[in-house]
Design an enzyme around this catalytic site. Sequence first.
Site, PDB file in Angstrom:
ATOM      1  N   GLU A 288      30.595  37.509  13.886  1.00 16.64           N
ATOM      2  CA  GLU A 288      30.617  36.603  12.731  1.00 16.64           C
ATOM      3  C   GLU A 288      30.395  37.384  11.428  1.00 16.64           C
ATOM      4  O   GLU A 288      31.020  37.093  10.405  1.00 16.64           O
ATOM      5  CB  GLU A 288      29.550  35.516  12.885  1.00 16.64           C
ATOM      6  CG  GLU A 288      29.759  34.601  14.083  1.00 16.64           C
ATOM      7  CD  GLU A 288      31.069  33.855  14.022  1.00 16.64           C
ATOM      8  OE1 GLU A 288      31.523  33.522  12.905  1.00 16.64           O
ATOM      9  OE2 GLU A 288      31.671  33.608  15.082  1.00 16.64           O
ATOM     10  N   ASP A 384      36.115  41.571  16.233  1.00 15.66           N
ATOM     11  CA  ASP A 384      35.672  42.119  17.519  1.00 15.66           C
ATOM     12  C   ASP A 384      35.429  43.623  17.405  1.00 15.66           C
ATOM     13  O   ASP A 384      34.418  44.142  17.906  1.00 15.66           O
ATOM     14  CB  ASP A 384      36.726  41.855  18.601  1.00 15.66           C
ATOM     15  CG  ASP A 384      36.712  40.416  19.101  1.00 15.66           C
ATOM     16  OD1 ASP A 384      35.734  39.695  18.828  1.00 15.66           O
ATOM     17  OD2 ASP A 384      37.691  40.011  19.758  1.00 15.66           O
TER      18      ASP A 384
END
Length: 452
Positions: A288, A384
Amino acid sequence: MDASLFLAFFLAVFGAGLAVELSLNRLNRREALRHPVLPARFTGPLFADSFSGPEGAQAYMRSRAYALERTAFDAFSLCYSAAITLGLLFSGILPWFARALAGIPSPDPLRGTLFLAGIFSLQSLLHLPPTLFATFRLEGKHGFNTMTWGLFWRDQLKGFILSALLGLPLIYAVLALMPLLGSRWWLWTFALIVAFQCALLIIFPVLIAPWFNRFRPLQDGELSDALFSLAARLRFPAGDIQVMDGSRRSLHSNAYFTGFGRFRRIVLYDTLLQQMERPELLGILAHEIGHYKRQHIRIMLAGQILMLGLLLFLASLALRWSPLYAAFGFASHSDAAGTATYHPGFAGDPAVGLFLFLTVFSSFSLLLSPLRNLLSRRHEYQADAFAVAAIQEADAMQTALIKLSRHNLANLTPHPWYSAFHYSHPTLSERLAAIQGVGEKLRGPVSRGARD
């Protein structure tokens, strides 16, 4: 292009869009049926905790059954929504409602606001049956729904009140400004809506979200310290870490951050805390934060603002084009508005024109889906990669995604075309392969499981 030709064009596009959606749906269903057992690529040490042994096979069968039922429901929903749209456009209810409101002795912007509020409310009411079925039948059958009937109807009431408090003044302001600003009304409307959206970003975490869910500070001291330490190391200005009672409505899990400045906060679903170990939660938080550090929020917001500007510009042209009105039963300016005095720059009632334009434009939105999803998936890959580099542990990020997929019964074998049109995130296989590559470049502790 006259009204009859435009109507034929709209129906062709509308029908083609529905056909493509149903075809994609069918392809996705066939792909799920082609994999009656867990594919080999989801076996190995990396998947041991989620998809190994009899329990893992059972978990896959549950996700496959959920995908098949969800696909069947989505096909029904597509046809149901199409029937509602065509019914509103061709039943005559729109001209009838506009004429009924024209008899009310009130300013034109108020009548226009009532028109849009009435039609939007009718649409919401008509969509309640499939929503109820999805919530209490489909989600309930597969163990996700925890919402009571009382909570459901309270949510509906709160949503209605919120829409009235925020939406009605905005609609009235736009309609009131239109006759005053001439042909450039869309520029001022654009500025007004952008300011409104920015205000919502500030007040949502403070006033709106707590009205629907309960938030509490993260109680686990060691976990909280670890998350704050990671945020500080990555120079992410996290004001607070909150746990949201998502389990009151569903057992699906998620995490996000919201707000600006001192109102910024990290939000974890309580279900997520129950499903993940600390390294995995650190990976999710780093992901995030990756969105924030890579400017994804600003990029997506800028894209939405540009799309809003384009939409309003096209609307400014459409509202001056009489075939848009005539094609759906509004033969003249006075028939559409009930009066010919609203403003000479419009071919009909602006409120009616806005609804017709938005309905027609939505038929073309399917064409934009692959491009929108392509950008979103690119952002997910980047987030990621950022997370793996931040925590220096590819395994934890991979197992977090695997657990999320298992607990949310994600479809492990979606059809590539369906994924391109409907998935804003890469599939589990795609994300694991990308993380594997990042881990190898960083020479981190990467499991052999992703290679199997």
